[in-house]
Design a protein around this motif. Structure first.
Motif, PDB file in Angstrom:
ATOM      1  N   LEU A  19       2.221   1.704  -3.511  1.00 54.02           N
ATOM      2  CA  LEU A  19       1.158   2.177  -4.405  1.00 54.02           C
ATOM      3  C   LEU A  19       0.877   3.660  -4.182  1.00 54.02           C
ATOM      4  O   LEU A  19       0.722   4.420  -5.142  1.00 54.02           O
ATOM      5  CB  LEU A  19      -0.121   1.367  -4.197  1.00 54.02           C
ATOM      6  N   LYS A  20       0.818   4.060  -2.920  1.00 47.73           N
ATOM      7  CA  LYS A  20       0.565   5.463  -2.603  1.00 47.73           C
ATOM      8  C   LYS A  20       1.683   6.350  -3.161  1.00 47.73           C
ATOM      9  O   LYS A  20       1.415   7.381  -3.775  1.00 47.73           O
ATOM     10  CB  LYS A  20       0.461   5.662  -1.086  1.00 47.73           C
ATOM     11  N   ALA A  21       2.925   5.923  -2.979  1.00 50.84           N
ATOM     12  CA  ALA A  21       4.065   6.697  -3.477  1.00 50.84           C
ATOM     13  C   ALA A  21       4.064   6.757  -5.005  1.00 50.84           C
ATOM     14  O   ALA A  21       4.356   7.802  -5.595  1.00 50.84           O
ATOM     15  CB  ALA A  21       5.369   6.089  -2.981  1.00 50.84           C
ATOM     16  N   GLU A  81       0.830  -1.212   0.000  1.00 55.86           N
ATOM     17  CA  GLU A  81       0.000   0.000   0.000  1.00 55.86           C
ATOM     18  C   GLU A  81       0.864   1.262   0.000  1.00 55.86           C
ATOM     19  O   GLU A  81       0.542   2.245  -0.668  1.00 55.86           O
ATOM     20  CB  GLU A  81      -0.948   0.010   1.199  1.00 55.86           C
ATOM     21  N   GLU A  82       1.977   1.233   0.740  1.00 58.54           N
ATOM     22  CA  GLU A  82       2.881   2.389   0.775  1.00 58.54           C
ATOM     23  C   GLU A  82       3.513   2.639  -0.592  1.00 58.54           C
ATOM     24  O   GLU A  82       3.643   3.778  -1.021  1.00 58.54           O
ATOM     25  CB  GLU A  82       3.989   2.189   1.828  1.00 58.54           C
ATOM     26  N   ARG A 140       1.400   6.410  -7.063  1.00 59.14           N
ATOM     27  CA  ARG A 140       0.284   7.248  -7.513  1.00 59.14           C
ATOM     28  C   ARG A 140       0.571   8.731  -7.256  1.00 59.14           C
ATOM     29  O   ARG A 140       0.227   9.584  -8.074  1.00 59.14           O
ATOM     30  CB  ARG A 140      -0.999   6.825  -6.794  1.00 59.14           C
ATOM     31  N   ARG A 141       1.201   9.021  -6.136  1.00 61.83           N
ATOM     32  CA  ARG A 141       1.541  10.401  -5.816  1.00 61.83           C
ATOM     33  C   ARG A 141       2.552  10.955  -6.821  1.00 61.83           C
ATOM     34  O   ARG A 141       2.419  12.083  -7.296  1.00 61.83           O
ATOM     35  CB  ARG A 141       2.103  10.499  -4.407  1.00 61.83           C
TER      36      ARG A 141
END
Length: 92
Positions: free
Chosen positions: A35-37, A32-33, A39-40
């Motif tokens: 993916l978040k990075a 999840e970390e 996408r950001r």
């Protein structure tokens, strides 16, 4: 929650989860970390999946699957993870 680069590296390598073995190739899902990075980074750069895939060095299909949280080849997961780490290091 904020992470140092060391924390991110440790978390990202622990959290890449093995999904399945298919024809001798290990498939992985990004954490999840990660993916978040990812996408950001895509949002901050304001670029398409195709352009980001070229920037990272993976196919647009692999990047699209990764962004959807689907399994990708372990080699692609490592390339994406290394790119994310490089981006974090460049910011510091």
């Amino acid at each position: 929650m904020t992470f140092s680069i060391r924390d991110f590296i440790i978390i990202s390598y622990r959290e890449i989860s093995y999904r399945e073995k298919k024809k001798g190739m290990v498939k992985m899902i990004l954490s999840e970390e990660q993916l978040k990075a990812l996408r950001r980074a895509k949002g901050e750069m304001n670029i398409t999946i195709i352009a980001l895939a070229e920037e990272i060095g993976v196919s647009r299909f692999s990047l699209s699957r990764a962004l959807k949280g689907q399994s990708i080849a372990s080699t692609n997961a490592k390339v994406i993870n290394n790119w994310l780490i490089k981006q974090l290091l460049d910011k510091q």
